[in-house]
Design a protein around this motif. Structure first.
Motif, short mmCIF file in Angstrom:
data_model
loop_
_atom_site.label_atom_id
_atom_site.label_comp_id
_atom_site.label_asym_id
_atom_site.label_seq_id
_atom_site.Cartn_x
_atom_site.Cartn_y
_atom_site.Cartn_z
N SER A 163 0.85 -1.18 0.00
CA SER A 163 0.00 0.00 0.00
C SER A 163 0.89 1.23 0.00
CB SER A 163 -0.89 0.01 1.24
OG SER A 163 -0.08 0.18 2.42
N ARG A 164 0.28 2.39 -0.12
CA ARG A 164 1.08 3.61 -0.08
C ARG A 164 1.73 3.78 1.29
NH1 ARG A 164 -0.63 9.90 -1.18
NH2 ARG A 164 1.48 10.66 -1.53
N GLN A 165 1.03 3.37 2.34
CA GLN A 165 1.59 3.45 3.69
C GLN A 165 2.80 2.51 3.83
OE1 GLN A 165 -1.71 3.17 3.05
NE2 GLN A 165 -2.23 5.30 3.60
N ASP A 166 2.69 1.34 3.24
CA ASP A 166 3.82 0.41 3.24
C ASP A 166 5.02 1.02 2.53
OD1 ASP A 166 2.39 -1.55 4.58
OD2 ASP A 166 1.73 -2.54 2.73
N LEU A 167 4.75 1.66 1.41
CA LEU A 167 5.84 2.27 0.63
C LEU A 167 6.48 3.43 1.39
CD1 LEU A 167 4.22 2.15 -2.91
CD2 LEU A 167 6.17 0.81 -2.12
N ASP A 168 5.69 4.11 2.21
CA ASP A 168 6.27 5.16 3.05
C ASP A 168 7.28 4.56 4.03
OD1 ASP A 168 4.82 7.14 1.83
OD2 ASP A 168 3.24 7.22 3.35
N LYS A 169 6.94 3.38 4.58
CA LYS A 169 7.87 2.70 5.49
C LYS A 169 9.13 2.28 4.74
CE LYS A 169 4.39 0.68 8.59
NZ LYS A 169 3.82 -0.60 9.07
N VAL A 170 8.94 1.72 3.56
CA VAL A 170 10.09 1.28 2.75
C VAL A 170 11.01 2.47 2.48
CG1 VAL A 170 10.80 0.39 0.50
CG2 VAL A 170 8.86 -0.64 1.70
N LYS A 171 10.43 3.59 2.12
CA LYS A 171 11.22 4.80 1.84
C LYS A 171 12.01 5.24 3.07
CE LYS A 171 10.71 9.51 -0.01
NZ LYS A 171 11.19 10.32 1.13
N ALA A 172 11.36 5.24 4.23
CA ALA A 172 12.04 5.67 5.47
C ALA A 172 13.18 4.72 5.80
CB ALA A 172 11.04 5.73 6.62
N TRP A 173 12.95 3.41 5.67
CA TRP A 173 14.00 2.43 5.95
C TRP A 173 15.17 2.57 4.99
CZ3 TRP A 173 10.04 -2.16 6.29
CH2 TRP A 173 9.41 -2.11 7.53
N TYR A 174 14.84 2.78 3.72
CA TYR A 174 15.87 2.90 2.69
C TYR A 174 16.76 4.12 2.94
CZ TYR A 174 17.90 3.10 -2.02
OH TYR A 174 18.75 3.15 -3.09
N GLU A 175 16.14 5.23 3.28
CA GLU A 175 16.90 6.45 3.55
C GLU A 175 17.76 6.29 4.80
OE1 GLU A 175 13.86 9.42 3.73
OE2 GLU A 175 13.79 9.69 1.54
N ALA A 176 17.21 5.61 5.81
CA ALA A 176 17.99 5.38 7.04
C ALA A 176 19.16 4.45 6.76
CB ALA A 176 17.10 4.79 8.12
#
Length: 228
Positions: A163-176
């Motif tokens: 979902s878009r919310q899942d992708l927000d998590k993926v983005k945050a993890w990737y940047e971290a």
């Protein structure tokens, strides 16, 4: 850190001038003294400072206790010296147990932050703590390539399900994870691994952009359908 440096400095007390006859005995006595002073200094540190520097403290302790035990081959029947060593060992064992319990409690607290998060486990492996601060302290120069590879493979396999919310998590993890990589590069990340990571990032970026774009479109369409 200042007090910790004083602890390590306490073991560097220079041996005084000794006669040739008594040099070995006095050196042995100094080594026992240094050991006792070191343990007392460790006891004087607060818990947070001990925890932050425990690896260095324990490494220094192993060197000091080895010197003290070796000193007893020279001091032989010196019961007072042996008693001081034994008492200091007991003190240090108590401190070590406390430090280990504190470290265990901290790990359990961090693990609790990601408990019940199967998505994080899938991306990083069960037991690898992500945490709310997302520092990725467990990622180092030796495993960071495999972390990126698992991250990409997991995303690529399941990207149509997010979902878009899942992708927000993926983005945050990737940047971290990228922020952690900046630190790891300074710690000796090999050029070969760095290049392979760059290749993974080149594959990941366009796929992620596309999934974010389509997820937003699907979200907007769902909102329109609901309104109608």
């Amino acid at each position: 850190m200042k007090r910790f440096n004083l602890v390590l400095g306490a073991v560097l007390i220079a041996a005084g001038a000794t006669s040739c006859k008594d040099e070995a005995k006095e050196t042995a006595e100094h080594n026992v003294d240094h050991y006792v002073v070191f343990v007392d200094s460790v006891n004087g540190l607060d818990a947070a400072e001990r925890a932050a520097n425990w690896a260095a403290i324990d490494a220094a302790y192993q060197a000091r206790v080895a010197e003290a035990e070796a000193a007893m081959t020279t001091l032989k029947e010196d019961e007072a010296a042996q008693k001081r060593i034994d008492e200091s060992k007991a003190k240090y064992d108590a401190v070590r147990m406390q430090a280990e319990n504190e470290a265990k409690a901290k790990m359990e607290a961090e693990a609790a932050k990601t408990a019940g998060n199967p998505m994080a486990d899938k991306f990083f492996g069960a037991g690898n703590v992500v945490g709310n601060d997302m520092t990725f302290a467990w990622v180092n120069k030796d495993n960071i390539l495999s972390v990126y590879q698992k991250f990409y493979e997991t995303f690529d396999a399941d990207k149509d399900e997010y979902s878009r919310q899942d992708l927000d998590k993926v983005k945050a993890w990737y940047e971290a994870l990228d922020n952690r990589k900046n630190t790891v590069e300074k710690e000796g990340l090999s050029s070969s691994d760095n290049n392979k990571i760059a290749g993974i990032k080149l594959k990941f970026a366009p796929k992620f952009r596309w999934e974010r774009l389509t997820a937003k479109g699907e979200e907007n369409q769902a909102a329109k359908d609901k309104a109608n």
